[in-house]
Scaffold this motif. Structure first.
Motif, PDB file in Angstrom:
ATOM      1  N   SER A 123      -4.265  -1.521   5.254  1.00 30.27           N
ATOM      2  CA  SER A 123      -4.374  -2.754   5.686  1.00 30.27           C
ATOM      3  C   SER A 123      -5.567  -3.170   4.975  1.00 30.27           C
ATOM      4  O   SER A 123      -6.024  -4.260   4.479  1.00 30.27           O
ATOM      5  N   LYS A 124      -6.898  -2.408   5.149  1.00 24.68           N
ATOM      6  CA  LYS A 124      -8.115  -2.617   4.461  1.00 24.68           C
ATOM      7  C   LYS A 124      -8.178  -3.050   2.953  1.00 24.68           C
ATOM      8  O   LYS A 124      -8.706  -3.891   2.412  1.00 24.68           O
ATOM      9  N   LEU A 125      -7.269  -2.125   2.263  1.00 24.42           N
ATOM     10  CA  LEU A 125      -6.901  -2.544   0.811  1.00 24.42           C
ATOM     11  C   LEU A 125      -6.210  -3.754   0.340  1.00 24.42           C
ATOM     12  O   LEU A 125      -6.838  -4.385  -0.370  1.00 24.42           O
ATOM     13  N   LEU A 126      -5.485  -4.075   1.454  1.00 24.82           N
ATOM     14  CA  LEU A 126      -4.840  -5.388   1.273  1.00 24.82           C
ATOM     15  C   LEU A 126      -5.757  -6.649   1.543  1.00 24.82           C
ATOM     16  O   LEU A 126      -5.949  -7.835   0.562  1.00 24.82           O
ATOM     17  N   GLU A 127      -6.429  -6.312   2.392  1.00 24.21           N
ATOM     18  CA  GLU A 127      -7.614  -7.339   2.800  1.00 24.21           C
ATOM     19  C   GLU A 127      -8.546  -7.616   1.700  1.00 24.21           C
ATOM     20  O   GLU A 127      -9.126  -8.740   1.521  1.00 24.21           O
ATOM     21  N   SER A 128      -9.164  -6.442   1.103  1.00 24.06           N
ATOM     22  CA  SER A 128     -10.062  -6.466   0.118  1.00 24.06           C
ATOM     23  C   SER A 128      -9.333  -7.329  -1.302  1.00 24.06           C
ATOM     24  O   SER A 128     -10.070  -7.959  -2.059  1.00 24.06           O
ATOM     25  N   LYS A 344       5.401   5.080  -0.164  1.00 23.14           N
ATOM     26  CA  LYS A 344       4.338   4.636  -0.312  1.00 23.14           C
ATOM     27  C   LYS A 344       3.603   4.955  -1.948  1.00 23.14           C
ATOM     28  O   LYS A 344       2.816   3.889  -2.371  1.00 23.14           O
ATOM     29  N   LYS A 345       3.972   6.092  -2.258  1.00 25.09           N
ATOM     30  CA  LYS A 345       3.133   6.519  -3.335  1.00 25.09           C
ATOM     31  C   LYS A 345       3.798   5.455  -4.533  1.00 25.09           C
ATOM     32  O   LYS A 345       2.874   5.061  -5.163  1.00 25.09           O
ATOM     33  N   ILE A 346       4.880   5.152  -4.761  1.00 23.92           N
ATOM     34  CA  ILE A 346       5.597   4.412  -5.535  1.00 23.92           C
ATOM     35  C   ILE A 346       4.797   2.927  -5.343  1.00 23.92           C
ATOM     36  O   ILE A 346       4.445   2.187  -6.156  1.00 23.92           O
ATOM     37  N   ALA A 347       4.818   2.300  -3.962  1.00 21.24           N
ATOM     38  CA  ALA A 347       4.087   1.008  -3.597  1.00 21.24           C
ATOM     39  C   ALA A 347       2.775   1.008  -4.177  1.00 21.24           C
ATOM     40  O   ALA A 347       2.397  -0.138  -4.864  1.00 21.24           O
ATOM     41  N   LEU A 348       1.953   1.955  -3.923  1.00 21.49           N
ATOM     42  CA  LEU A 348       0.488   2.108  -4.379  1.00 21.49           C
ATOM     43  C   LEU A 348       0.312   2.056  -5.983  1.00 21.49           C
ATOM     44  O   LEU A 348      -0.623   1.591  -6.251  1.00 21.49           O
ATOM     45  N   THR A 349       1.236   2.985  -6.349  1.00 23.88           N
ATOM     46  CA  THR A 349       1.078   2.792  -7.832  1.00 23.88           C
ATOM     47  C   THR A 349       1.031   1.303  -8.431  1.00 23.88           C
ATOM     48  O   THR A 349       0.546   0.796  -9.323  1.00 23.88           O
ATOM     49  N   LEU A 350       2.604   0.795  -8.140  1.00 26.73           N
ATOM     50  CA  LEU A 350       2.887  -0.489  -8.599  1.00 26.73           C
ATOM     51  C   LEU A 350       1.557  -1.632  -8.368  1.00 26.73           C
ATOM     52  O   LEU A 350       1.232  -2.345  -8.935  1.00 26.73           O
ATOM     53  N   ILE A 351       1.005  -1.334  -6.970  1.00 24.44           N
ATOM     54  CA  ILE A 351      -0.020  -2.405  -6.415  1.00 24.44           C
ATOM     55  C   ILE A 351      -1.230  -1.980  -7.291  1.00 24.44           C
ATOM     56  O   ILE A 351      -1.999  -3.054  -7.829  1.00 24.44           O
ATOM     57  N   GLY A 352      -1.550  -0.821  -7.383  1.00 21.35           N
ATOM     58  CA  GLY A 352      -2.568  -0.298  -8.402  1.00 21.35           C
ATOM     59  C   GLY A 352      -2.670  -0.719  -9.907  1.00 21.35           C
ATOM     60  O   GLY A 352      -3.640  -1.469 -10.439  1.00 21.35           O
ATOM     61  N   LEU A 353      -1.231  -0.677 -10.554  1.00 22.42           N
ATOM     62  CA  LEU A 353      -1.214  -1.212 -12.026  1.00 22.42           C
ATOM     63  C   LEU A 353      -1.484  -2.572 -11.852  1.00 22.42           C
ATOM     64  O   LEU A 353      -1.952  -3.374 -12.832  1.00 22.42           O
TER      65      LEU A 353
END
Length: 499
Positions: A123-128, A344-353
């Motif tokens: 959640s903190k990541l999304l907020e930032s 989660k790992k795939i989601a964070l990868t997509l979000i990160g890219l």
């Protein structure tokens, strides 16, 4: 004391907005100047009615913003600030700071909509990301400092939705929602297209709270009546400018005289203008909101705004600007959906890219827009003349549609320096001794389009003219192809006759 991520983002945004406000001389679109700043000149004293565009005489423009401009400029003058370029900088700076405040207010009241239900630690990541996108996506500071009807309308729409989405909503915040909706409308009538979507959403999903809608409408109508009083006072007789606008531009089709575009123009612009990466993310996030967040008022407002604009034959990219500040909410909610539906790992990868792509675009785009004159940079040329030839007699020889003080027949009297006189010519062959003035600094101005049509450009230099300024630097033109698709044919070139 350790600074929070939120504080760092806000501080950076203030710095970037201020740099952008300082350098973003001039206007993105003519309406930003001729129908606001020059209207203000009627009250401050540099204009008379005959100096103003046809919109003044048909009384189709709301006048709240010109009144604000005239009040602020008069205040600047009271404190001894007389330079028009300083005036315009301060107007942009005030606009930018007000938008930052509105965006942070909107963030504080909508951030509760973005936490992941399954990945709470994210959640903190999304907020930032949400706050960073709101304040520092590459186009936000540039649009955010525009003293335009689009930006000021967006500011109060953000305030309105921030109040309405408040977790501790009460009667005061409902009334403020109606107040801010009304003010947003007084800056730009077309914001009604978004309010229609809000009303439809309310009647479908929130009709049990019909008293809230009644209160919002009542306050909105009171503000509407106040707008009639403001416009009537400004124009000197009773008038309803929104009706005049509808009559002239829709019933009499005057807007169509400025060009008509196909129905899918806005879809094309939404995909290409913010860059294809952000455009793709926009359409993905809107599609996901339609499926998974159909009960959100924001999707109804955005779609209503776009669809109703698509029905109007005259289309311009700037008409979309008021809703551009809401895109980050859809982006981050789409990220939230990824976290909730895929590993989660795939989601964070997509979000990160995706975030890295947006960051890269912004790292490139922010400096370009923060150091550029607005629009096609014409007022960067006038500012150059103002700074470098102050108090000296200047003869500005101008090719058709090249004069930066009067690109469309009427002079920009706000920026007009008394030491500058004009010598218009129709073709390069007239650039001779007859066009020159003794005891004056002779300058020559033309555009890329005219230069491309002139086979002997070297004659300009043979006559003794040397290029001293171009409205958009060459390196920016190369990057602008990817950032804002600037029309290089309209780039203006200023030459000085060297004796």
């Amino acid at each position: 004391m350790k600074l929070s991520v939120k504080s760092i983002i806000i501080f950076l945004s203030v710095v970037v907005f201020t740099i952008t406000a300082y350098n973003s001389i001039g206007f993105f679109h003519a309406d930003e100047h001729y129908q606001i700043i020059e209207f203000a000149g009627l009250k401050v004293g540099w204009n008379t009615p005959k100096d103003l565009v046809w919109e003044y005489h048909t009384q189709i423009r709301p006048t709240l913003q010109p009144i604000i401009a005239s009040g602020l400029i008069s205040t600047f003058k009271f404190f001894g600030i007389s330079d028009p370029y300083t005036h315009s900088f301060l107007l942009r700076e005030i606009t930018g700071l007000l938008l930052i405040f509105a965006l942070v207010f909107f963030f504080n009241n909508t951030k509760r909509f973005i936490p992941s239900s399954k990945q709470l630690q994210s959640s903190k990541l999304l907020e930032s990301l949400y706050l960073g996108f709101l304040l520092l996506i590459w186009y936000v500071p540039y649009l955010g400092v525009r003293f335009s009807s689009e930006t000021w309308s967006a500011i109060f729409l953000l305030f309105a939705m921030g109040c309405f989405c408040s977790e501790n909503k009460n009667r005061k915040k409902i009334l403020l929602t109606g107040l801010f909706f009304g003010i947003s409308f007084l800056f730009r009538f077309q914001i009604l297209f978004a309010l229609v979507g809000f009303g439809i959403w309310f009647l479908i999903f929130n009709r049990k709270n019909w008293k809230e809608l009644l209160q919002i409408i009542t306050v909105f109508l009171l503000v509407f009546c106040l707008g009639i009083a403001i416009d009537s006072s400004f124009y000197g007789k009773f008038t309803i400018s929104v009706w005049n606008y509808f009559d002239q531009n829709i019933l009499q089709h005057k807007a169509a005289n400025f060009g008509e575009l196909p129905w899918d123009y806005y879809l094309n612009r939404l995909f290409h203008l913010p860059t294809k990466l952000i455009g793709t993310l926009f359409f993905l996030s809107i599609a996901s909101a339609l499926i998974f967040r159909i009960k959100s008022p924001f999707i109804w407002m955005i779609l209503s705004f776009i669809l109703l604009h698509m029905l109007v034959s005259h289309k311009e990219e700037r008409f979309l600007f008021p809703i551009a500040f809401f895109f980050p909410l859809f982006f981050v909610q789409f990220f939230q959906l990824l976290l909730d539906t895929i590993p989660k790992k795939i989601a964070l990868t997509l979000i990160g890219l995706t975030s890295l792509g947006i960051l890269t675009t912004s790292v490139v785009g922010l400096p370009i827009l923060a150091t550029s004159s607005a629009g096609l940079g014409r007022n960067g040329i006038t500012h150059f003349i103002h700074q470098n030839y102050k108090g000296k007699p200047v003869n500005l020889i101008a090719m058709p549609f090249s004069n930066p003080y009067a690109p469309w027949f009427l002079n920009e009297r706000f920026y007009l320096d008394k030491n500058v006189s004009f010598t218009p010519i129709d073709q390069f062959e007239q650039l001779d001794s007859n066009a020159l003035k003794k005891d004056s600094i002779n300058l020559f101005v033309t555009t890329q389009r005219i230069l491309d049509d002139y086979p002997h450009k070297e004659n300009i230099r043979k006559l003794g003219f040397k290029l001293v300024k171009q409205s958009v630097p060459a390196y920016q033109l190369k990057m602008d192809y990817f950032i804002r698709e600037i029309d290089d044919q309209s780039v203006t070139y200023l030459y000085e006759l060297k004796k």
